[in-house]
Design an enzyme around this catalytic site. Structure first.
Site, PDB file in Angstrom:
ATOM      1  N   HIS A 424      -8.699 -16.959  10.956  1.00  0.00           N
ATOM      2  CA  HIS A 424      -7.635 -15.970  10.958  1.00  0.00           C
ATOM      3  C   HIS A 424      -8.072 -14.613  10.385  1.00  0.00           C
ATOM      4  CE1 HIS A 424      -3.826 -14.219   9.385  1.00  0.00           C
ATOM      5  NE2 HIS A 424      -3.389 -14.621  10.567  1.00  0.00           N
ATOM      6  N   CYS A 820     -10.572 -12.961  26.940  1.00  0.00           N
ATOM      7  CA  CYS A 820     -10.010 -12.239  25.799  1.00  0.00           C
ATOM      8  C   CYS A 820     -10.315 -12.914  24.464  1.00  0.00           C
ATOM      9  CB  CYS A 820      -8.511 -12.027  25.976  1.00  0.00           C
ATOM     10  SG  CYS A 820      -7.580 -13.555  25.955  1.00  0.00           S
TER      11      CYS A 820
HETATM   12  C1  PEP Z   1      -8.216 -17.343  22.336  1.00  0.00           C
HETATM   13  O1  PEP Z   1      -7.842 -18.458  22.026  1.00  0.00           O
HETATM   14  O2  PEP Z   1      -9.349 -17.095  22.773  1.00  0.00           O
HETATM   15  C2  PEP Z   1      -7.300 -16.211  22.176  1.00  0.00           C
HETATM   16  C3  PEP Z   1      -7.635 -15.014  22.592  1.00  0.00           C
HETATM   17  O3  PEP Z   1      -6.139 -16.437  21.535  1.00  0.00           O
HETATM   18  P1  PEP Z   1      -6.013 -16.536  19.943  1.00  0.00           P
HETATM   19  O4  PEP Z   1      -7.320 -16.190  19.340  1.00  0.00           O
HETATM   20  O5  PEP Z   1      -4.943 -15.604  19.557  1.00  0.00           O
HETATM   21  O6  PEP Z   1      -5.645 -17.951  19.754  1.00  0.00           O
END
Ligand code: PEP
Ligand code: MG
Length: 862
Positions: A424, A820
């Site tokens: 996080h 992403c």
């Molecule tokens: C992912 O899981 O790659 C993502 C972009 O979402 P998050 O990091 O917010 O879980």
């Protein structure tokens, strides 16, 4: 083939592959002369030629060459003329540990007196002493020790007495005829070179050059300059000089800028010519003799920072010395990191205690007072602000959760002792462009921490720096920071050029607040590819609204809370649409586990109740606590999370969708902005989920599920719109193996896929992104993994991604696909993504420059 090469300003080079014959030093001089630069005149002869030529012919050549220099300089070997002094240096076709050199050749007992009389006694006899010593050691076989002993005897006497001692006690037969000196020296250099039989295979030459000097009325100046600042790359001449006779006196050294403007202008021109030719920063040693500058030596700079390299190549590209393609290919994308983030001025922390190691979660440097809880940090921040003091604060915790986002936003950095690259704290810090370190060797105590046996109290100043080249460092105390300016340092120019080679690939940002959006735009983002909406619920006490929404049983209250949420979310999205004006924004509906939004202890429960008087009047504290407890989970990452929340509490996705539409309409109508909203559903695992969340469902005896399309219909009705005012694309995040394997089915209902490779790695490999670090070192040490799978895509994840794209495109050939996850700022991953046919890359704002460059380089390589 020539037997001799004259070094003369403006002389063109006629022969090819000359460097192989005459070595680097000789070639450098001929090049400078050919560039019409004011080199010190002289000549070059290959060692093989010196050896082979009959002595008579050799002498004839020497005579003619010396005459040429004499004509050019007005100096000569003959009595009565100002003495001609020469430097002789070997120019081998290989790197030698020490290159034989002889200075001030030509001086003798007579000319040294002339020089002393007409110029400076100290300079004249020092030069003569240097010549006698150098000549005797190299060509007369006198040992160094003999000179060391002589120096001890002469200690304290002036250079003149020193010379007399040498000539009477050490070298009684020092040749007085300058021509003889020259002949002996040239033959001697060749002989010494060939003492190693292996050198017979390696061509070399002897370079003879005039040593300029002044007169008593017009003393010469000696100096050295670099064509620009070696540390910053600023295109400003840097260097110093002194009068020749004060060469040994550091106190007499002056800054280059104190030279005559005419000379400085000439040096500017020389610098531009050199940089244009060598395409690099250069160092020039010079002498100014009677107002005329002569280059004595010229070479490259060994250690240059990336900052300097960027600045010079950017300038060279702007002046069209290099092409855009060459400029783009001159940098490894990750090199840009050191040009985007602040750094610590090393001089400011020389004496401070520091701890190096851990994991760099987010690059950059900062400094601030450390606090061990979000609450304390925020209080300290506001107190400092109100009192007009230094507001910089750093959050230091074992690990961070949703409620700590505010502290990372307000603070200037974050240090955790647990977690990994995709935990996080680093993710939030990266998206905000703030430095983050995971440093396991920290023990949290009451009001202080222990790091490497040192105690650090809450509120003390700590500095931190994370670079892409070294281990992260934590420093106790305040450091001085240096901030980059991408306009000035050349990065902006590079990005603008690189974007022309994007080949239709879009580079989007993972951004969910105005600062991130602005930063992304500054770096050249094409839009927002991942707006994580959970952070929006963590600002300004909004979390209490979400908590009320989750457990109130009063439908009227629910409506009121939803209206309130819609208002502030609309304002958040409106700001993003305005900032990204005309660009696409992909909003991901709530993803984080509900568990993360719940009160964590009694204090937080009480705090929640004090913010929600209506809820507190409807239900007892025990009931409320039970309701919250029911939502708590053992494994939240695989629990009530992502689109599961959209299905169990459809009103949350509805209100988010409504706010996006309201904001887009407002931006379009009020500010005449073109809007391109996309709505993305997180953690989709099947086509049924996708279908339902998109199209809604009519449920017997219950309130219908609207789905995104249902909300769009309602929005049009509310606004009395007959036609949809803008297109809204609806897509899925592919971050579960189940989704990748049923991609063809999901694609029937999705206009785009965004691969969330953080979760996809987590769920494919069965590894928690927050807990990997306890065993990652063992896995990399034992070669099970080459690197952290949360930074490099693991093979099974790649297979799922490629297969998902391939199968989905069979159903929907125009499906847009992108990545992403945090991997998206990794140049190797980007290359892979382009190979499997992705249309866009979405990464944190500070990853955008790296992605832009990596995309351009990949495209240029095909
Ligand atoms: C992912 O899981 O790659 C993502 C972009 O979402 P998050 O990091 O917010 O879980
Ligand atoms: Mg995810």
């Amino acid at each position: 083939m020539n037997s001799i090469f004259h070094i003369q300003q403006g002389q063109k080079i006629e022969e090819v592959d000359l460097e192989e014959r005459i070595g680097m030093t000789g070639m450098s001089m001929l090049n400078l002369a050919a560039m019409d630069l004011p080199v010190s005149p002289g000549f070059i002869m290959e060692v093989s030629k010196i050896e082979e030529l009959p002595q008579k012919a050799f002498r004839r050549i020497l005579d003619a060459s010396i005459q040429k220099i004499a004509n050019n300089t007005g100096k000569g070997f003959e009595n009565g003329k100002p003495p001609l002094m020469l430097k002789i240096v070997l120019s081998p076709g290989m790197i030698l540990e020490s290159v034989p050199i002889l200075q001030y050749l030509g001086l003798n007992n007579q000319s040294v007196q002339d020089l002393a009389r007409n110029y400076d006694s100290n300079f004249a006899f020092s030069a003569y002493r240097t010549l006698i010593e150098g000549f005797s050691k190299q060509f007369l076989g006198i040992e160094q020790q003999t000179f060391d002993d002589a120096r001890t005897i002469c200690a304290g006497s002036d250079p003149k007495a020193h010379c007399e001692y040498y000539l009477t006690q050490v070298v009684r037969d020092f040749p007085q005829n300058p021509y003889s000196q020259l002949e002996i020296a040239m033959y001697g250099m060749v002989k010494n070179y060939f003492t190693d039989p292996l050198n017979r295979e390696i061509p070399a030459s002897v370079v003879v050059q005039y040593i300029p000097y002044g007169s008593r009325d017009n003393p010469s100046l000696v100096g050295s300059l670099t064509t620009r600042n070696t540390r910053t790359g600023e295109p400003k001449l840097n260097g110093n000089f002194c009068h020749s006779e004060f060469l040994d006196d550091p106190e007499k050294i002056q800054e280059l800028q104190k030279l005559d403007q005419r000379i400085l202008d000439e040096f500017e021109e020389i610098a531009a010519t050199l940089e244009g030719h060598f395409l690099d920063i250069r160092q020039v040693d010079f002498v100014i003799e009677a107002g005329k500058a002569r280059i004595i030596q010229e070479k490259g700079i060994e250690h240059k920072s990336v900052v300097t390299k960027m600045r010079i190549l950017s300038d060279l590209q702007k002046n069209q010395h290099i092409s855009e393609e060459e400029f783009i290919n001159s940098f490894a994308p990750k090199e840009l990191n050191s040009l985007l983030h602040s750094t610590i001025n090393p001089n400011s922390v020389k004496d401070k205690i520091s701890f190096q190691g851990g994991i760099g979660g987010s690059l950059g440097a900062t400094c601030g007072r450390v606090f061990f809880s979000t609450k304390k940090l925020i209080d300290a921040y506001w107190k400092a602000k109100n009192e007009n003091r230094d507001t910089r604060v750093i959050l230091m915790k074992k690990s961070t959760f949703a409620e700590d986002v505010q502290a990372v936003e307000i603070g200037s950095g974050v240090i955790t002792s647990e977690g990994g690259y995709t935990s996080h704290a680093p993710i939030v810090a990266r998206s905000l462009g703030k430095p983050a370190i995971i440093y396991p060797d920290i023990t949290f105590k009451d009001g202080y921490i222990v790091i490497g046996r040192r105690k650090v109290k809450e509120g003390q100043f700590v500095s931190m720096e994370i670079t892409s080249s070294d281990d992260p460092v934590i420093i106790l105390g305040k450091a001085e920071l240096e901030y980059p300016d991408i306009e000035q340092n050349g990065v902006k120019n590079l990005l603008e050029k690189a974007k022309q080679f994007a080949g239709g690939i879009k580079i989007f940002a993972n951004a969910d607040n105005p600062d991130e959006a602005k930063q992304a735009k500054l770096f050249g983002a094409d839009g927002i590819g991942l707006c994580r909406t959970e952070h929006m619920f963590l600002r300004d006490n909004r979390i209490y609204d979400l908590r009320e929404l989750l457990i109130t049983r009063n439908p009227e209250r629910k409506k009121i809370v939803l209206e309130k949420i819609r208002t502030y979310l609309t304002s958040d999205f409106y700001e993003l649409f305005n900032i990204m004006s005309g660009m696409s924004i992909t909003v991901r509906l709530l993803d984080a586990p509900l568990h993360e939004f719940l009160p964590t202890d009694e204090n937080e429960l009480n705090e929640t109740l004090s913010h929600l008087p209506d809820l507190a009047s409807e239900q007892s504290k025990a009931e409320i606590s039970r309701s919250f407890n029911r939502l708590k989970e053992t494994n939240p990452m695989l629990g009530h999370r992502g689109c599961r929340v959209g299905i169990s509490s459809p009103e949350i996705y509805d209100v988010q969708t409504a706010a996006i539409l309201d904001a887009a309409l407002k931006a379009k109508t009020e500010n005449n902005i073109r809007v391109f909203p996309s709505i993305m559903l997180p953690l989709i695992m099947s086509q049924e989920e996708m279908y339902l969340l998109k199209n809604g469902q009519i449920l017997e005896g219950k309130e219908n599920v609207n789905g995104v399309i249902g909300v769009i219909r309602k929005f049009m009705k509310e606004n009395k719109l007959e036609r949809q005012p803008f297109e809204v694309r609806i897509g899925a995040m592919i971050e579960l193996p189940a989704a990748a394997l049923s991609a063809a089915d999901i694609a029937k209902h999705a206009e785009f896929f965004s691969f969330g490779t953080n979760d996809l790695t987590q769920t494919t490999m069965g590894l928690s992104r927050d807990d990997i670090n306890s065993f990652l070192p063992a896995y990399t040490e034992m070669d099970i993994w080459k690197s952290d799978p949360f930074q490099e895509l693991a093979e099974p994840v790649k297979v799922l991604v490629a297969e998902a794209i391939r199968s989905a495109r069979q159903v929907r050939p125009d499906l847009q696909t992108g990545i992403c996850g945090e991997h998206a700022a990794n140049p190797d991953v980007i290359k892979y993504c382009l190979n499997v046919g992705m249309d866009y890359i979405s990464c944190s704002p500070f990853g955008i420059p790296i992605a832009i460059l990596a995309v351009a380089q990949s495209n240029l390589a095909v």
